[in-house]
Write an enzyme that holds these catalytic residues in place. Structure first.
Site, mmCIF file in Angstrom:
data_model
loop_
_atom_site.group_PDB
_atom_site.id
_atom_site.type_symbol
_atom_site.label_atom_id
_atom_site.label_comp_id
_atom_site.label_asym_id
_atom_site.label_seq_id
_atom_site.Cartn_x
_atom_site.Cartn_y
_atom_site.Cartn_z
ATOM 1 N N ARG A 92 -5.380 54.074 76.328
ATOM 2 C CA ARG A 92 -6.824 54.289 76.474
ATOM 3 C C ARG A 92 -7.308 53.771 77.829
ATOM 4 N NH1 ARG A 92 -10.550 51.511 71.987
ATOM 5 N NH2 ARG A 92 -10.089 49.625 73.147
ATOM 6 N N ARG A 128 -17.975 39.369 63.713
ATOM 7 C CA ARG A 128 -16.643 39.135 64.258
ATOM 8 C C ARG A 128 -16.273 37.662 64.225
ATOM 9 N NH1 ARG A 128 -15.691 43.696 68.215
ATOM 10 N NH2 ARG A 128 -13.874 43.191 69.438
ATOM 11 N N ARG A 175 -7.243 39.773 73.531
ATOM 12 C CA ARG A 175 -8.144 40.272 72.488
ATOM 13 C C ARG A 175 -7.468 40.272 71.118
ATOM 14 N NH1 ARG A 175 -9.253 45.452 75.461
ATOM 15 N NH2 ARG A 175 -10.347 46.259 73.642
ATOM 16 N N ARG A 188 -11.447 51.772 80.657
ATOM 17 C CA ARG A 188 -12.286 50.693 80.121
ATOM 18 C C ARG A 188 -11.789 49.383 80.700
ATOM 19 N NH1 ARG A 188 -13.520 49.794 73.783
ATOM 20 N NH2 ARG A 188 -13.117 47.607 74.195
ATOM 21 N N LYS A 195 -11.667 51.697 65.189
ATOM 22 C CA LYS A 195 -12.983 51.423 64.582
ATOM 23 C C LYS A 195 -14.050 52.369 65.100
ATOM 24 C CE LYS A 195 -13.919 47.250 66.023
ATOM 25 N NZ LYS A 195 -12.815 46.841 66.846
#
Ligand code: ADP
Length: 192
Positions: free
Chosen positions: A128, A89, A145, A134, A14
């Site tokens: 990632r 969301r 998630r 992160r 996204k």
């Protein structure tokens, strides 16, 4: 004027695609995850309210996020165009955004759902996490998630399908390939 929403599970790309699309169409890219991470880094009130939820991979409460997006989109001069990434969301957020759009003549004209298989999503997010560190890209949080997406966000697909603005795009491929598909899908929607 493009008012688009990118709706996709964590890891689907996204952020990357949202930024490209916004730049191409000359509208701001509003990514709630990025905005929230900035608030956390700066230690603001919003950041303090959001941090614990984000670290666990849970959604930040609607009232906090609604306030944040409200300031960015609906401030003194409401934005004409935007690419939203990560908002709405939940159905509550979607209803609020829809009511605001109706009242201000700014309903969304395109909702792009990026479709990526779950094993590919998990692989991308763990990679990632290793590269960028992160805080919420750990194995445990990544799975949480995905579940939160299934439970809270996926119902939005139906919400937007009913309103005739949903378009589903294959999110597997190079950044350029996916960007080209998104462009074509949005053009097809506006041609209707
Ligand atoms: P991802 O899609 O990979 O989870 P984001 O950067 O979009 O990444 O979001 C990171 C986190 O920020 C989410 O897990 C959630 O805690 C919080 N967040 C972002 N947008 C929202 C939203 N609209 N409502 C509630 N929480 C949000």
């Amino acid at each position: 004027m493009l008012r688009a929403l990118l709706l996709a599970p964590p890891g689907a790309g996204k952020g990357t695609q949202g930024e490209l699309l916004a730049k191409e169409r000359g509208v701001p890219h509003l990514a709630t995850g990025d905005m929230l991470r900035r608030h956390v880094a700066e230690g603001t009130d919003i950041g303090k309210q959001a941090q614990a939820y984000m670290e666990k991979g849970e959604l930040v409460p609607d009232e906090v996020v609604n306030q944040l997006v409200g300031q960015a989109v609906a401030g003194d001069t409401p934005l004409d165009g935007f690419v939203l990434d990560g908002f709405p969301r939940t159905l509550e957020q979607a209803q609020l955004a829809y009511d605001w759009g109706q009242a201000n003549n700014r309903t969304f004209n395109a909702v792009v759902s990026l479709v990526v298989p779950e094993d590919e999503l998990v692989r991308r997010m763990l990679a990632r996490g290793e590269q960028h560190g992160r805080a919420d890209d750990t194995e445990e949080t990544v799975h949480r998630r995905q579940l939160v997406y299934e439970e809270s966000t996926k119902p939005l697909l139906e919400f937007y399908r009913q309103r005739g603005i949903l378009t589903e795009v294959d999110g597997v491929g190079t950044v350029d390939e996916v960007a080209a598909r998104i462009r074509a899908a949005i053009d097809a929607l506006s041609a209707d």
